[in-house]
Design a protein around this motif. Structure first.
Motif, PDB file in Angstrom:
ATOM      1  N   VAL A  73       0.857  -1.181   0.000  1.00 50.35           N
ATOM      2  CA  VAL A  73       0.000   0.000   0.000  1.00 50.35           C
ATOM      3  C   VAL A  73       0.894   1.231   0.000  1.00 50.35           C
ATOM      4  N   GLY A  74       0.679   2.149  -0.922  1.00 51.76           N
ATOM      5  CA  GLY A  74       1.466   3.365  -1.002  1.00 51.76           C
ATOM      6  C   GLY A  74       2.739   3.222  -1.805  1.00 51.76           C
ATOM      7  N   ALA A  75       3.056   2.005  -2.266  1.00 49.65           N
ATOM      8  CA  ALA A  75       4.289   1.806  -3.027  1.00 49.65           C
ATOM      9  C   ALA A  75       4.229   2.515  -4.374  1.00 49.65           C
ATOM     10  N   GLU A  76       3.056   2.572  -4.985  1.00 45.72           N
ATOM     11  CA  GLU A  76       2.960   3.203  -6.297  1.00 45.72           C
ATOM     12  C   GLU A  76       3.195   4.700  -6.221  1.00 45.72           C
ATOM     13  N   ALA A  77       2.954   5.307  -5.083  1.00 45.29           N
ATOM     14  CA  ALA A  77       3.169   6.745  -4.940  1.00 45.29           C
ATOM     15  C   ALA A  77       4.645   7.075  -4.783  1.00 45.29           C
ATOM     16  N   SER A  78       5.439   6.122  -4.261  1.00 42.52           N
ATOM     17  CA  SER A  78       6.845   6.408  -4.015  1.00 42.52           C
ATOM     18  C   SER A  78       7.740   6.072  -5.201  1.00 42.52           C
ATOM     19  N   VAL A  79       7.214   5.435  -6.228  1.00 45.88           N
ATOM     20  CA  VAL A  79       8.019   5.055  -7.380  1.00 45.88           C
ATOM     21  C   VAL A  79       8.157   6.255  -8.324  1.00 45.88           C
ATOM     22  N   ASN A  80       9.399   6.609  -8.643  1.00 45.72           N
ATOM     23  CA  ASN A  80       9.703   7.689  -9.585  1.00 45.72           C
ATOM     24  C   ASN A  80       9.067   9.027  -9.214  1.00 45.72           C
ATOM     25  N   THR A  81       9.036   9.335  -7.952  1.00 47.53           N
ATOM     26  CA  THR A  81       8.547  10.657  -7.570  1.00 47.53           C
ATOM     27  C   THR A  81       9.757  11.566  -7.418  1.00 47.53           C
ATOM     28  N   SER A  82       9.755  12.644  -8.160  1.00 45.50           N
ATOM     29  CA  SER A  82      10.834  13.605  -8.047  1.00 45.50           C
ATOM     30  C   SER A  82      10.246  14.997  -8.132  1.00 45.50           C
ATOM     31  N   GLY A  83      10.869  15.872  -7.431  1.00 45.01           N
ATOM     32  CA  GLY A  83      10.416  17.244  -7.408  1.00 45.01           C
ATOM     33  C   GLY A  83      11.176  18.086  -8.401  1.00 45.01           C
ATOM     34  N   PRO A  84      10.817  19.358  -8.506  1.00 45.84           N
ATOM     35  CA  PRO A  84      11.463  20.237  -9.493  1.00 45.84           C
ATOM     36  C   PRO A  84      12.932  20.528  -9.176  1.00 45.84           C
ATOM     37  N   ASN A  85      13.348  20.387  -7.915  1.00 50.67           N
ATOM     38  CA  ASN A  85      14.731  20.727  -7.550  1.00 50.67           C
ATOM     39  C   ASN A  85      15.598  19.508  -7.263  1.00 50.67           C
ATOM     40  N   ASP A  86      15.095  18.305  -7.482  1.00 49.90           N
ATOM     41  CA  ASP A  86      15.844  17.108  -7.124  1.00 49.90           C
ATOM     42  C   ASP A  86      17.173  16.991  -7.863  1.00 49.90           C
ATOM     43  N   GLU A  87      17.193  17.268  -9.156  1.00 47.73           N
ATOM     44  CA  GLU A  87      18.421  17.134  -9.926  1.00 47.73           C
ATOM     45  C   GLU A  87      19.484  18.119  -9.424  1.00 47.73           C
ATOM     46  N   ARG A  88      19.083  19.341  -9.155  1.00 49.40           N
ATOM     47  CA  ARG A  88      20.036  20.339  -8.664  1.00 49.40           C
ATOM     48  C   ARG A  88      20.538  19.976  -7.277  1.00 49.40           C
ATOM     49  N   MET A  89      19.650  19.474  -6.419  1.00 52.64           N
ATOM     50  CA  MET A  89      20.072  19.116  -5.061  1.00 52.64           C
ATOM     51  C   MET A  89      21.048  17.949  -5.074  1.00 52.64           C
ATOM     52  N   LEU A  90      20.904  17.027  -6.005  1.00 49.78           N
ATOM     53  CA  LEU A  90      21.840  15.904  -6.087  1.00 49.78           C
ATOM     54  C   LEU A  90      23.199  16.347  -6.608  1.00 49.78           C
ATOM     55  N   ARG A  91      23.255  17.404  -7.431  1.00 50.15           N
ATOM     56  CA  ARG A  91      24.524  17.909  -7.970  1.00 50.15           C
ATOM     57  C   ARG A  91      25.253  18.795  -6.969  1.00 50.15           C
ATOM     58  N   ASP A  92      24.515  19.493  -6.110  1.00 48.89           N
ATOM     59  CA  ASP A  92      25.126  20.432  -5.178  1.00 48.89           C
ATOM     60  C   ASP A  92      26.018  19.719  -4.164  1.00 48.89           C
ATOM     61  N   VAL A  93      27.156  20.337  -3.865  1.00 49.95           N
ATOM     62  CA  VAL A  93      28.081  19.832  -2.875  1.00 49.95           C
ATOM     63  C   VAL A  93      28.278  20.929  -1.840  1.00 49.95           C
ATOM     64  N   PRO A  94      28.191  20.591  -0.565  1.00 49.08           N
ATOM     65  CA  PRO A  94      28.402  21.621   0.460  1.00 49.08           C
ATOM     66  C   PRO A  94      29.796  22.237   0.332  1.00 49.08           C
ATOM     67  N   PRO A  95      29.955  23.499   0.729  1.00 47.82           N
ATOM     68  CA  PRO A  95      31.235  24.194   0.532  1.00 47.82           C
ATOM     69  C   PRO A  95      32.397  23.577   1.317  1.00 47.82           C
ATOM     70  N   HIS A  96      32.162  22.824   2.349  1.00 53.06           N
ATOM     71  CA  HIS A  96      33.263  22.276   3.125  1.00 53.06           C
ATOM     72  C   HIS A  96      33.792  20.967   2.566  1.00 53.06           C
ATOM     73  N   TYR A  97      33.274  20.498   1.435  1.00 57.67           N
ATOM     74  CA  TYR A  97      33.757  19.236   0.856  1.00 57.67           C
ATOM     75  C   TYR A  97      34.929  19.500  -0.038  1.00 57.67           C
TER      76      TYR A  97
END
Length: 64
Positions: free
Chosen positions: A40-64
């Motif tokens: 139950v609820g598995a279909e909602a969690s498959v391939n859900t991405s928001g408008p900023n997900d790609e940018r957030m995955l590319r961003d690296v904190p400045p201390h890295y």
């Protein structure tokens, strides 16, 4: 039904420093594997991405 019957309760665990919560109303106490498409609820969690997900995955904190 009173409001206390519909809420989670904190239960003491003998010999443990931590307490545990009872399952929330309307939920199952055991975890569901991510690959279980029949859950139950598995279909909602498959391939859900928001408008900023790609940018957030590319961003690296400045201390890295």
């Amino acid at each position: 039904m009173s409001s206390n019957e519909r809420r989670q309760r904190v239960e003491r665990v003998a010999g443990s420093r931590r307490a545990k919560l009872t399952p929330a109303p309307g939920t199952r106490p055991e975890p569901v594997p991510r690959d279980d498409t029949n859950a139950v609820g598995a279909e909602a969690s498959v391939n859900t991405s928001g408008p900023n997900d790609e940018r957030m995955l590319r961003d690296v904190p400045p201390h890295y």
